[in-house]
Scaffold this motif. Structure first.
Motif, PDB file in Angstrom:
ATOM      1  N   THR A 172      38.688  -9.375 -43.451  1.00 37.84           N
ATOM      2  CA  THR A 172      39.505  -8.173 -43.575  1.00 37.84           C
ATOM      3  C   THR A 172      38.590  -6.953 -43.573  1.00 37.84           C
ATOM      4  OG1 THR A 172      39.471  -8.241 -45.994  1.00 37.84           O
ATOM      5  CG2 THR A 172      41.296  -9.362 -44.897  1.00 37.84           C
ATOM      6  N   VAL A 184      37.911  -3.256 -36.596  1.00 41.02           N
ATOM      7  CA  VAL A 184      38.040  -4.664 -36.208  1.00 41.02           C
ATOM      8  C   VAL A 184      36.793  -5.118 -35.455  1.00 41.02           C
ATOM      9  CG1 VAL A 184      39.250  -6.270 -34.662  1.00 41.02           C
ATOM     10  CG2 VAL A 184      40.546  -4.813 -36.205  1.00 41.02           C
ATOM     11  N   TYR A 187      39.168 -14.226 -36.675  1.00 40.41           N
ATOM     12  CA  TYR A 187      40.271 -13.266 -36.719  1.00 40.41           C
ATOM     13  C   TYR A 187      39.969 -12.203 -37.763  1.00 40.41           C
ATOM     14  CZ  TYR A 187      42.841 -16.834 -34.166  1.00 40.41           C
ATOM     15  OH  TYR A 187      43.243 -17.744 -33.228  1.00 40.41           O
ATOM     16  N   VAL A 247      41.781  -8.512 -39.609  1.00 42.36           N
ATOM     17  CA  VAL A 247      42.811  -7.492 -39.767  1.00 42.36           C
ATOM     18  C   VAL A 247      42.138  -6.273 -40.395  1.00 42.36           C
ATOM     19  CG1 VAL A 247      43.569  -8.396 -42.024  1.00 42.36           C
ATOM     20  CG2 VAL A 247      45.092  -6.892 -40.711  1.00 42.36           C
ATOM     21  N   TRP A 299      44.547  -5.822 -35.408  1.00 45.76           N
ATOM     22  CA  TRP A 299      44.244  -7.243 -35.534  1.00 45.76           C
ATOM     23  C   TRP A 299      43.365  -7.622 -34.360  1.00 45.76           C
ATOM     24  CZ3 TRP A 299      49.015  -4.980 -35.754  1.00 45.76           C
ATOM     25  CH2 TRP A 299      49.684  -5.014 -36.984  1.00 45.76           C
ATOM     26  N   GLY A 359      50.063  -6.489 -42.448  1.00 41.33           N
ATOM     27  CA  GLY A 359      48.798  -7.037 -41.967  1.00 41.33           C
ATOM     28  C   GLY A 359      48.829  -8.546 -41.885  1.00 41.33           C
ATOM     29  N   LEU A 371      48.770 -10.952 -38.526  1.00 39.01           N
ATOM     30  CA  LEU A 371      47.794 -12.039 -38.371  1.00 39.01           C
ATOM     31  C   LEU A 371      48.481 -13.339 -37.980  1.00 39.01           C
ATOM     32  CD1 LEU A 371      45.343 -11.569 -41.350  1.00 39.01           C
ATOM     33  CD2 LEU A 371      44.715 -11.681 -38.934  1.00 39.01           C
TER      34      LEU A 371
END
Length: 168
Positions: free
Chosen positions: A27, A88, A99, A101, A125, A158, A162
């Motif tokens: 994050t 990001v 991944y 966010v 994202w 968020g 995701l």
């Protein structure tokens, strides 16, 4: 159902998907102050799929920890599509996450302007593709309510974003 329960349910869903994909999450947060990382790590076993969280509340932190460009901040501001896109990209660059966010917004009660009123939040994202390249999606939200409500709505949005990204 309360927003708190929606957040817990979203974290549970996200956890299962991340585990199934053997993927890692990071994050990059501003207006939520680490709330997304907190709700994820409230779930026992999240260390298997949660890599790290960047809390970059100040512009200096965004630059130092995520390599957000000073020109981006000067021209577009921290609450912008350009800023969360760079957040990001930086979080992917400085983590092992698959991944990410990111969020930046105005939780209030002050700090808003006619162009960016209180409740304005940009979310982004990203998914690592082929080494360090990334696919990044952004969206602006206009949340209602007090500071806590804006932060909780940002966290929920968020997480839902995701889930959508990881499922695709």
């Amino acid at each position: 159902m309360s927003i708190e329960q929606k957040i817990v349910d979203s974290v549970s869903s996200l956890a299962q998907i991340m585990l199934d994909k053997q993927a890692l999450l990071a994050t990059a947060e501003s207006c939520t102050g680490g709330m997304m990382a907190q709700v994820v790590t409230d779930l026992p076993g999240s260390s298997v799929w949660f890599d790290r969280g960047f809390v970059t509340y100040s512009n200096a932190a965004k630059q130092q920890l995520l390599d957000v460009n000073a020109v981006t901040l000067a021209q577009s501001g921290a609450v912008s599509q350009a800023c969360v896109t760079e957040m990001v990209a930086g979080a992917l660059r400085f983590s092992d996450a698959d991944y990410v966010v990111a969020c930046s917004g105005i939780a209030g009660p002050g700090g808003g302007s006619p162009d960016k009123p209180v409740g304005t939040v940009w979310l982004a994202w990203g998914r690592r593709q082929g080494g360090k390249r990334a696919r990044i999606i952004t969206k602006v939200f206009h949340f209602e309510g007090n500071r806590q409500a804006v932060r909780q709505q940002t966290t929920l949005a968020g997480l839902k974003g995701l889930i959508g990204l990881v499922n695709n």
